[in-house]
Design a protein around this motif. Structure first.
Motif, mmCIF file in Angstrom:
data_model
loop_
_atom_site.group_PDB
_atom_site.id
_atom_site.type_symbol
_atom_site.label_atom_id
_atom_site.label_comp_id
_atom_site.label_asym_id
_atom_site.label_seq_id
_atom_site.Cartn_x
_atom_site.Cartn_y
_atom_site.Cartn_z
ATOM 1 N N VAL A 198 -3.830 14.297 -1.108
ATOM 2 C CA VAL A 198 -4.893 14.982 -0.364
ATOM 3 C C VAL A 198 -5.719 15.856 -1.322
ATOM 4 O O VAL A 198 -6.115 16.963 -1.011
ATOM 5 N N GLU A 199 -5.950 15.320 -2.517
ATOM 6 C CA GLU A 199 -6.764 15.974 -3.540
ATOM 7 C C GLU A 199 -7.959 15.083 -3.846
ATOM 8 O O GLU A 199 -7.857 13.851 -3.779
ATOM 9 N N PRO A 200 -9.097 15.700 -4.212
ATOM 10 C CA PRO A 200 -10.257 14.874 -4.565
ATOM 11 C C PRO A 200 -10.029 14.115 -5.862
ATOM 12 O O PRO A 200 -9.330 14.577 -6.758
ATOM 13 N N MET A 201 -10.617 12.937 -5.920
ATOM 14 C CA MET A 201 -10.579 12.121 -7.129
ATOM 15 C C MET A 201 -11.891 11.359 -7.241
ATOM 16 O O MET A 201 -12.608 11.195 -6.252
ATOM 17 N N ALA A 202 -12.219 10.911 -8.431
ATOM 18 C CA ALA A 202 -13.439 10.130 -8.633
ATOM 19 C C ALA A 202 -13.369 8.859 -7.789
ATOM 20 O O ALA A 202 -12.384 8.119 -7.853
ATOM 21 N N ALA A 203 -14.383 8.627 -7.004
ATOM 22 C CA ALA A 203 -14.395 7.480 -6.095
ATOM 23 C C ALA A 203 -14.298 6.156 -6.836
ATOM 24 O O ALA A 203 -13.659 5.214 -6.368
ATOM 25 N N ARG A 204 -14.894 6.091 -8.001
ATOM 26 C CA ARG A 204 -14.882 4.840 -8.769
ATOM 27 C C ARG A 204 -13.498 4.545 -9.351
ATOM 28 O O ARG A 204 -13.165 3.397 -9.617
ATOM 29 N N ALA A 205 -12.686 5.565 -9.525
ATOM 30 C CA ALA A 205 -11.345 5.380 -10.083
ATOM 31 C C ALA A 205 -10.316 4.995 -9.016
ATOM 32 O O ALA A 205 -9.226 4.542 -9.348
ATOM 33 N N ALA A 206 -10.656 5.178 -7.758
ATOM 34 C CA ALA A 206 -9.702 4.935 -6.669
ATOM 35 C C ALA A 206 -9.452 3.446 -6.435
ATOM 36 O O ALA A 206 -10.276 2.593 -6.767
#
Length: 164
Positions: free
Chosen positions: A99-107
């Motif tokens: 439930v932490e933000p992450m780079a959308a492209r890395a997901a």
């Protein structure tokens, strides 16, 4: 259809500058009255699903899930005239497990699972391929996708419940 895909490809090509990949992703939190520009829902009610687009001037658009974020990225002028794709500095999603933000492209995104988001069938963002495979198995998911594999047609199918 070709025009929509071309617009999506163009928008995505300018979105991912080095800041979206470097280190920890820091995203300003939504305010209690922040609404998704795609569906109008209050996003702060769903912290485990928040996706964010941040512009160079610091302005951020918040979404109640990755699905609406991808809809926005495919046609931003439809939702917020005046913001240019080339001014985007970061696109983030919320990792399902931390439930932490992450780079959308890395997901890694799982679709067709038994987990529903605020708007129903959703792309579930995960931090690694291993986590995506575990989630797919544990939650009867159909497919694992990378950012560039998400298309407007797929989003339409998710909305219609055709990807289960």
């Amino acid at each position: 259809m070709i025009r929509r895909r071309l617009a999506l490809a163009l928008a995505l090509s300018v979105l991912f500058l080095p800041t979206a990949w470097a280190g920890e992703v820091v995203v300003p939190p939504p305010k209690p009255d922040s609404v998704c520009p795609v569906c109008g829902m209050f996003v702060a009610k769903y912290p485990e699903w928040i996706a964010t687009v941040v512009y160079a001037d610091g302005h951020a658009h918040y979404f109640d899930g990755a699905k609406d974020m991808f809809k926005f990225l495919a046609d931003p002028k439809r939702y917020v005239p005046g913001h240019k794709p080339e001014d985007v500095r970061m696109v983030a999603v919320t990792d399902y497990y931390t439930v932490e933000p992450m780079a959308a492209r890395a997901a890694w995104y799982v679709i067709g699972s038994d987990i529903l988001g605020p708007m129903g069938h959703e792309l579930v963002p995960l931090a690694s391929e291993a986590e995506a495979k575990d989630f797919l198995r544990d939650h009867q998911g159909k497919t694992i996708l990378r950012f560039e594999q998400v298309t407007p047609g797929l989003l339409d199918k998710l909305d219609r419940g055709q990807v289960k």
